[in-house]
Scaffold this motif. Structure first.
Motif, short mmCIF file in Angstrom:
data_model
loop_
_atom_site.label_atom_id
_atom_site.label_comp_id
_atom_site.label_asym_id
_atom_site.label_seq_id
_atom_site.Cartn_x
_atom_site.Cartn_y
_atom_site.Cartn_z
N VAL A 147 -23.61 14.07 -9.40
CA VAL A 147 -24.99 14.48 -9.64
C VAL A 147 -25.85 14.26 -8.40
O VAL A 147 -25.54 13.45 -7.53
N GLY A 148 -26.94 15.05 -8.32
CA GLY A 148 -28.01 14.87 -7.37
C GLY A 148 -27.67 14.36 -6.00
O GLY A 148 -26.84 14.91 -5.29
N SER A 149 -28.35 13.26 -5.63
CA SER A 149 -28.26 12.74 -4.27
C SER A 149 -26.85 12.27 -3.92
O SER A 149 -26.43 12.39 -2.77
N GLN A 150 -26.10 11.74 -4.90
CA GLN A 150 -24.74 11.27 -4.61
C GLN A 150 -23.83 12.43 -4.22
O GLN A 150 -23.05 12.34 -3.28
N ALA A 151 -23.93 13.54 -4.95
CA ALA A 151 -23.12 14.72 -4.63
C ALA A 151 -23.52 15.29 -3.28
O ALA A 151 -22.66 15.63 -2.45
N ALA A 152 -24.82 15.38 -3.03
CA ALA A 152 -25.31 15.92 -1.75
C ALA A 152 -24.87 15.04 -0.60
O ALA A 152 -24.47 15.54 0.46
N ARG A 153 -24.92 13.72 -0.79
CA ARG A 153 -24.53 12.79 0.28
C ARG A 153 -23.04 12.92 0.60
O ARG A 153 -22.63 12.92 1.77
N ALA A 154 -22.21 13.03 -0.43
CA ALA A 154 -20.77 13.17 -0.22
C ALA A 154 -20.47 14.46 0.56
O ALA A 154 -19.65 14.46 1.49
N LEU A 155 -21.14 15.55 0.21
CA LEU A 155 -20.93 16.81 0.92
C LEU A 155 -21.47 16.74 2.35
O LEU A 155 -20.87 17.28 3.27
N SER A 156 -22.58 16.04 2.54
CA SER A 156 -23.14 15.87 3.89
C SER A 156 -22.18 15.09 4.78
O SER A 156 -21.99 15.43 5.95
N ASP A 157 -21.60 14.03 4.22
CA ASP A 157 -20.63 13.23 4.98
C ASP A 157 -19.42 14.07 5.37
O ASP A 157 -18.93 14.01 6.49
N ALA A 158 -18.91 14.84 4.40
CA ALA A 158 -17.75 15.70 4.68
C ALA A 158 -18.11 16.75 5.73
O ALA A 158 -17.31 17.06 6.62
N ALA A 159 -19.33 17.29 5.67
CA ALA A 159 -19.77 18.30 6.63
C ALA A 159 -19.84 17.71 8.04
O ALA A 159 -19.46 18.36 9.01
N ALA A 160 -20.33 16.47 8.15
CA ALA A 160 -20.41 15.82 9.46
C ALA A 160 -19.02 15.63 10.05
O ALA A 160 -18.80 15.89 11.24
N ARG A 161 -18.07 15.23 9.21
CA ARG A 161 -16.70 14.99 9.70
C ARG A 161 -16.01 16.29 10.11
O ARG A 161 -15.37 16.35 11.15
N ARG A 165 -36.68 21.97 -8.30
CA ARG A 165 -35.39 21.28 -8.15
C ARG A 165 -35.48 20.23 -7.05
O ARG A 165 -36.22 20.40 -6.09
N GLU A 166 -34.69 19.18 -7.18
CA GLU A 166 -34.60 18.17 -6.13
C GLU A 166 -33.87 18.83 -4.95
O GLU A 166 -32.83 19.47 -5.15
N THR A 167 -34.40 18.67 -3.76
CA THR A 167 -33.89 19.40 -2.59
C THR A 167 -33.24 18.46 -1.58
O THR A 167 -33.77 17.39 -1.30
N PHE A 168 -32.10 18.89 -1.03
CA PHE A 168 -31.34 18.08 -0.08
C PHE A 168 -30.99 18.88 1.16
O PHE A 168 -30.98 20.10 1.15
N ASP A 169 -30.68 18.15 2.23
CA ASP A 169 -30.30 18.74 3.50
C ASP A 169 -28.93 18.20 3.87
O ASP A 169 -28.46 17.23 3.28
N LEU A 170 -28.29 18.80 4.87
CA LEU A 170 -27.01 18.28 5.36
C LEU A 170 -27.27 17.21 6.42
O LEU A 170 -27.02 17.42 7.60
N THR A 171 -27.80 16.10 5.98
CA THR A 171 -28.06 15.00 6.91
C THR A 171 -27.00 13.93 6.73
O THR A 171 -26.54 13.68 5.63
N ALA A 172 -26.59 13.36 7.83
CA ALA A 172 -25.59 12.29 7.79
C ALA A 172 -25.69 11.48 9.07
O ALA A 172 -26.26 11.94 10.06
#
Length: 197
Positions: free
Chosen positions: A170-184, A34-41
């Motif tokens: 999907v993929g990186s876009q969903a992970a990025r949106a969640l990472s941004d929300a997590a940072a805030r 699977r494509e893997t993502f982190d909570l980076t922002a």
């Protein structure tokens, strides 16, 4: 008679081989990485907070229920059912990633956030939602937070909700949106904890 038995045996062997090959192909597809993502922002907003030494705060791993407690990216449909995005995952179970994000935010807000037991204050969190809301095109995070003193008494409590646009599910876009929300939401929790402690 012998010829018939031999032909029958060959057919069974061929069928068994074909089934085994099919099982291997299916298993190979199922176990594709699977494509893997982190909570980076971008932590730009966090850097604007004045850094200074502050009280130690113990941040245990947040509570969460499945599938939010796993390493999968969760989506919620219009009928309120939940599922996970296929082919993608977090680099660690989500609570562990969010714990690291909270510790970083606390430190940026001037508190000594740590995952080590023994600090006089505990930041207890319960991740209620950490998902892509498909119907509303939003990344949604809801976290219940309590500051608990050394005697086990709650000093302050609050529920934080953060929503970030997530038009792509999907993929990186969903992970990025969640990472941004997590940072805030982590920044807001850190600022609140600095005042509420």
């Amino acid at each position: 008679m012998k010829l018939t038995a031999s032909t029958s045996t060959q057919r069974k062997a061929t069928r068994t081989t074909a089934l085994a090959l099919l099982a291997l192909i299916v298993a190979g597809c199922a176990s594709a990485p699977r494509e893997t993502f982190d909570l980076t922002a971008d932590t730009g907003p966090l850097r604007s907070v004045a850094l200074r030494a502050g009280p130690a705060v113990y941040v245990p791993e947040p509570a969460a229920v499945a599938p939010t407690s796993s390493d999968r990216i969760v989506v919620r449909a219009a009928d309120d059912s939940v599922a996970v995005l296929p082919g993608v995952q977090w680099s660690d179970p989500l609570p562990r990633l969010f714990q690291r994000r909270l510790i970083e935010a606390l430190r940026q807000c001037g508190l000594s956030g740590s995952s080590n037991i023994g600090a006089p204050i505990k930041l207890q969190t319960d991740v209620r939602r950490f998902e892509i809301d498909i119907a509303r095109d939003l990344a949604v995070i809801e976290v219940s937070v309590e500051l608990i003193d050394g005697g086990g008494r709650a000093r302050a409590a609050r529920i934080f909700v953060e929503e970030t646009p997530a038009p792509d599910h999907v993929g990186s876009q969903a992970a990025r949106a969640l990472s941004d929300a997590a940072a805030r939401v982590s920044l807001r929790i850190g600022q609140w904890a600095r005042v509420a402690k």
